[in-house]
Design a protein around this motif. Sequence first.
Motif: not given
Lengths: 386, 110, 292
Positions: A4-5, A183-199
């Motif tokens: 869900d976007p 607690h470690m800070t790093e780059k996190v890429v969150i893709p568009p919703a339509d690229q995320i599979e959800v059950v």
Amino acid sequence: MKADPHGVLTGTHFIDGDHACCEGALAAGARFAAGYPITPSTEVVERFASRVPTVGGTFIQMEDELAASIALQGGVWGGAKAFTVTSGPGFSLMMEHIGYAAMTETPCVFVDVQRGGPSTGLPTLPAQADMMQARWGSHGDYEIIALCPNSPQECFDLTIKAFNLAEEFRVPVMFMMDEVVGHMTEKVVIPPADQIEVVPRKHTKKSIEDYLPYGTNGDLVPEMAHAGEGYKFHVTGLTHDERGYPNMTPAVQDKLVKRLQNKVRKAADRVCMFEEDRLEDADVVVISYGITSRVAQRAIDLARERGLKIGKLRLITAWPFPDKKIVDLASHVKAFVVPELNLGQMVREVERAANGEAKTFAVPHAGGGVHNPDEILKAIVEASRC
Amino acid sequence: MSIITSCVVESRSGLRSKLGDQVAKGRVSIVVERCKACGFCVEFCPTHVLALSSAFNSKGYHPPHVVHPEKCSGCDLCGMYCPDFAIYGTKSDAKAIDAAKGGKAAGGEK
Amino acid sequence: MLNVLDETVNPVEPFLRTDRMPHIWCPGCGIGTTVNSFARALIESKIDLESLALVSGIGCTGRVAGYVKLDSFHTTHGRAIPFATGLKLANPKLNVVVYSGDGDLSAIGGNHLIHAARRNIDLKVICVNNLIYAMTGGQTAPTTPGHATTSTNPYGTFEPSFNLPHLVEAAGAVYVARWTTFHVRQLARSISEAFAKKGFSFIEVISPCPTLYQRRNKMGDGLDTMKYYKEKSKIKNGAPTSDVGLTLNGEIAVGKFVDRDRPDYQSMMRWQYQEALGERYIEEPEMECVCG
């Protein structure tokens, strides 16, 4: 099914593991959390509390972990995807309700950002000493799934996976972070919703007359209904039959508990995830998980520079334990080296599965910091000589 | 739902007593197999319609029986008190009362 | 039970899982009696049974969940209230009833009891108080009046006992009443009143435990206890809850003690978020997850 976007914060972020975990939960569709503050996990629900009113959901900080760990299950039966977060002392308090979730087959996620223990221990410092507890912490025979991320990116990606596994198998899933990853800070890429599979939730399509809350169509996982839909079903922690009615006899116990176990164990091949590198001609395989896997990587690289044939197996799924993989490896490697931030937990599983076919070298650490790569290197060198 | 089960209502009071002079406004139905003979219904019936019988149900309890059917008002206090859902009272409709007054009893106590 | 002779039905019957009758409660136990009052209240209040959920804890009263034909949840000891809170927050359209015993709600569940009352979560709590831990064999409960004999106080209790109406009033409950299993009609009416109210309602029902509490204290059987309730209860509507504590064989103050209004948890939550976030706040969230 696509995410869900509303819950997906698409973009490139510079955030820590706790925050990434919260975003993973939202992306997975979690709209209810019940929590209790405990270092180093609190940021997960703090972020959830600030995000969820504009995403469409509710957070409630309960009066203790006992309440949080069951309030989230009330939320699940009310129709939501739900989770809680905690660390060692809270994890201990939640054990009864993890067992309740397993027994009632309530799909949900428990995040444990592990810290030094036992007891109050080291609130702000890492350990990986809850691994056995994640598997065996509640009383009785039951099966859970446990995942171990080793980076903030994985805290995002694998949290979604945790929710998906919870829905697929109707089990509580333990998300075993540690204080460093959290607690470690790093780059996190969150893709568009339509690229995320959800059950989606395995909701029954049966009529009210035909529905059996704990009946299975041969696939070991029953279909769910939610309160308020007219099914008028009963859920109990007592040993129950397919109608959900208490039926406390050895025969029903045997049938129920074995099904709870088999529904995960029989799918272990599908559920077990790991990262592997150069296992084919390895003499020694380093098995690690969580933050230790990143230190181990350095040790493996140093060992390879010396010409040693070292393979890597990083456990992403710690439970169910990947027995088959270990059995397979044990047939052609000399030894396993298992560094962990504890005094020997997952190494016992490796040793058990290896069954004497390969030697096992533990590299324990009482917690409070991470290994020095040299400690792990030393064990690798020793293992190579055996 | 099967109508012949061990939990079927086996006892229902008629509207007339054996003496036949007073016509009751209600009747009692008893699910004999559920009764545990606690005695609440006997005690709290406002018109003392019931008493514990000397019969046994299959669990060995003495269920109540109706001794004064003509005094039943159908108030259902017995039903409200019964912890075992084994008894209840219902108000009879006017037709049944008329029929009973006309001498045709609508059914006797079993 | 359907009367095959003239098709009358016991009003409580449609609310029961008749395939599980007879139930396990002892002869003379009052829990079943409270269920009759509960059923009458549901009928009176015209509650939509499809949007009613009943949550219980562990103990004899906890078994109510398994006997009612509703969406029912038999949870862990003391934790019915937080489970019910989660249920209500995820689906605010549900009417959520917590039906549990005195030990479950006030001992192990005590913390959750006071917080839910403080928050004024919209729950209807029916607390069947038999003054003992019955299911496990008759141990002392926080409500056991002194100096009763129990299995864990074989020489008599000596602890002061909780005055539950006082406790929940102080914690913030908006509706507090106490009846006994003798007061079947008043109990039904109180439950109906609780349904008509938004917020944390607490109805205590004093009930016999003839097998353990009454027997060990030589107080007769269930019927003797009901007679004691009839004789020694005094209806004191509006009485200060500090005055309604129970003693071993003394007067039982019953009635509606508290009936006040204050915003419930969800109303306060929505107001706060509305104030802080304005249009960005999603006031009626679709919490139900997508099902496949």
